[in-house]
Scaffold this motif. Structure first.
Motif, mmCIF file in Angstrom:
data_model
loop_
_atom_site.group_PDB
_atom_site.id
_atom_site.type_symbol
_atom_site.label_atom_id
_atom_site.label_comp_id
_atom_site.label_asym_id
_atom_site.label_seq_id
_atom_site.Cartn_x
_atom_site.Cartn_y
_atom_site.Cartn_z
ATOM 1 N N LEU A 1 0.719 -1.375 0.197
ATOM 2 C CA LEU A 1 -0.017 0.459 -0.393
ATOM 3 C C LEU A 1 0.970 0.991 -0.240
ATOM 4 C CD1 LEU A 1 -3.173 0.912 0.144
ATOM 5 C CD2 LEU A 1 -2.784 0.647 2.244
ATOM 6 N N ARG A 2 1.549 1.301 -1.256
ATOM 7 C CA ARG A 2 1.946 2.557 -1.496
ATOM 8 C C ARG A 2 1.856 3.390 -2.169
ATOM 9 N NH1 ARG A 2 8.320 -0.188 -1.466
ATOM 10 N NH2 ARG A 2 7.603 -1.780 -2.710
ATOM 11 N N LEU A 3 2.158 4.393 -2.975
ATOM 12 C CA LEU A 3 1.915 5.227 -4.358
ATOM 13 C C LEU A 3 3.417 6.005 -4.790
ATOM 14 C CD1 LEU A 3 -0.102 6.258 -6.283
ATOM 15 C CD2 LEU A 3 -0.564 7.968 -4.865
ATOM 16 N N ASN A 4 2.930 5.869 -6.493
ATOM 17 C CA ASN A 4 4.764 6.682 -6.704
ATOM 18 C C ASN A 4 3.978 7.403 -7.423
ATOM 19 O OD1 ASN A 4 7.084 7.672 -8.464
ATOM 20 N ND2 ASN A 4 7.581 5.899 -8.695
ATOM 21 N N VAL A 5 3.283 9.014 -7.561
ATOM 22 C CA VAL A 5 3.321 9.409 -8.655
ATOM 23 C C VAL A 5 4.048 10.708 -9.289
ATOM 24 C CG1 VAL A 5 2.137 12.180 -9.017
ATOM 25 C CG2 VAL A 5 0.946 10.322 -6.965
ATOM 26 N N THR A 6 3.930 10.296 -10.747
ATOM 27 C CA THR A 6 4.518 10.928 -11.848
ATOM 28 C C THR A 6 4.039 12.586 -11.961
ATOM 29 O OG1 THR A 6 5.915 9.225 -11.972
ATOM 30 C CG2 THR A 6 6.491 11.094 -13.436
ATOM 31 N N LEU A 7 4.288 13.412 -12.061
ATOM 32 C CA LEU A 7 3.497 14.776 -12.278
ATOM 33 C C LEU A 7 4.879 15.531 -13.556
ATOM 34 C CD1 LEU A 7 1.713 15.934 -8.712
ATOM 35 C CD2 LEU A 7 1.024 15.177 -10.861
ATOM 36 N N LYS A 8 3.562 15.907 -14.393
ATOM 37 C CA LYS A 8 4.866 17.150 -15.642
ATOM 38 C C LYS A 8 3.855 18.089 -15.954
ATOM 39 C CE LYS A 8 5.912 12.533 -18.075
ATOM 40 N NZ LYS A 8 6.418 12.212 -19.389
ATOM 41 N N THR A 9 4.908 19.772 -16.396
ATOM 42 C CA THR A 9 4.942 20.156 -16.365
ATOM 43 C C THR A 9 3.997 20.191 -17.811
ATOM 44 O OG1 THR A 9 6.915 21.505 -16.661
ATOM 45 C CG2 THR A 9 5.957 21.501 -14.724
ATOM 46 N N GLN A 10 3.206 21.139 -17.644
ATOM 47 C CA GLN A 10 2.222 21.256 -19.203
ATOM 48 C C GLN A 10 2.626 22.495 -20.149
ATOM 49 O OE1 GLN A 10 0.117 23.060 -21.218
ATOM 50 N NE2 GLN A 10 -2.188 23.008 -20.047
ATOM 51 N N ASP A 11 2.895 22.368 -21.244
ATOM 52 C CA ASP A 11 3.782 24.002 -21.530
ATOM 53 C C ASP A 11 3.354 23.915 -23.166
ATOM 54 O OD1 ASP A 11 5.356 23.908 -19.391
ATOM 55 O OD2 ASP A 11 7.331 22.412 -20.573
ATOM 56 N N CYS A 12 1.337 23.416 -23.317
ATOM 57 C CA CYS A 12 1.378 23.408 -24.525
ATOM 58 C C CYS A 12 -0.003 24.387 -24.665
ATOM 59 C CB CYS A 12 -0.137 22.462 -24.327
ATOM 60 S SG CYS A 12 1.510 21.109 -24.784
ATOM 61 N N GLN A 13 -0.329 25.107 -23.928
ATOM 62 C CA GLN A 13 -1.478 26.130 -23.497
ATOM 63 C C GLN A 13 -0.056 27.994 -23.756
ATOM 64 O OE1 GLN A 13 -4.071 25.106 -21.304
ATOM 65 N NE2 GLN A 13 -5.844 25.372 -22.740
ATOM 66 N N SER A 14 0.074 29.261 -24.093
ATOM 67 C CA SER A 14 0.038 30.603 -23.360
ATOM 68 C C SER A 14 -0.652 31.131 -22.916
ATOM 69 C CB SER A 14 -0.206 31.102 -24.795
ATOM 70 O OG SER A 14 -1.240 31.631 -25.110
ATOM 71 N N SER A 15 -1.975 30.594 -22.560
ATOM 72 C CA SER A 15 -3.109 30.940 -21.522
ATOM 73 C C SER A 15 -4.035 29.986 -21.223
ATOM 74 C CB SER A 15 -3.101 32.243 -21.718
ATOM 75 O OG SER A 15 -4.239 33.056 -22.431
#
Length: 216
Positions: free
Chosen positions: A77-91
């Motif tokens: 019972l453990r969790l590895n979360v990988t988060l990535k930034t999103q560079d697909c919008q100017s706003s």
């Protein structure tokens, strides 16, 4: 947003979620834990939304405990979360990749980025280049107005010597040859020149046609 929930058995058992280092995640170690590492200040007994402070770009590691005992973690019972930034919008007000591409990532990339459709470029696929189709022939140089509006997208060809036309496909002198060669055939003899071949009963220059004295 990340929602955490425990099944009925775990709810009655009582679990807490702890944010730990990679080493502690792999070893299920709770040694030296501090109160500020607990994701929730209480046992999880319903669906809970994780605070955004725990969801930073990169790898985040969490283990489950019961009364500070790491046995649950060792049972898996453990969790590895990988988060990535999103560079697909100017706003947030514009569509992903300006509607002219696909927002995607590769396995080892640290962010989502835009893969632009044909003729579009720029970080957010906001630029449109009509010259990407290479419309200029004979080594002509293409100049684009760079408009993102497909209805206003235009390009201009700068033609090298001896060539003309919208896309530099016409050889200078071709039309003159056809117009003046009324008693013969205009033939292209090189990449940059034409010549008038007279019919058998005619001779002379294109501008001075005369019937051959040897023909009736």
């Amino acid at each position: 947003m990340l929602l955490m929930d425990a099944d009925e058995t775990l709810k009655s058992y009582g679990i807490q979620l702890l944010n730990v280092s990679k080493d502690n995640f792999e070893s299920c170690s709770a040694n030296g834990l501090t109160e500020d590492q607990f994701v929730f200040p209480h046992h999880i007994n319903r669906s809970e939304q994780m605070d955004s402070k725990w969801l930073k770009a990169g790898h985040q590691y969490f283990i489950a405990l019961h009364d500070k005992d790491s046995q649950l973690c060792k049972l898996g019972l453990r969790l590895n979360v990988t988060l990535k930034t999103q560079d697909c919008q100017s706003s947030p007000l514009v569509p992903l990749c300006s509607g002219n591409g696909v927002c995607q990532t590769d396995q080892w990339e640290r962010a989502y980025y835009c893969r632009c459709h044909h003729q579009y470029s720029g970080k957010f696929c906001e630029k449109c280049d009509a010259c990407l189709n290479n419309p200029c022939k004979n080594n002509g140089v293409c100049l684009s107005n760079g408009s993102s509006d497909p209805h206003r997208r235009m390009c201009t060809c700068l033609c090298p010597p001896h060539f003309t036309g919208t896309n530099c496909s016409e050889v200078i002198g071709k039309e003159n040859c056809k117009r003046m060669c009324t008693e013969g055939t205009c033939v292209q003899v090189s990449s940059t020149s034409f010549k008038c071949f007279c019919r058998a009963e005619f001779s002379g220059q294109a501008d001075d046609w005369r019937r051959s004295p040897f023909r009736s």
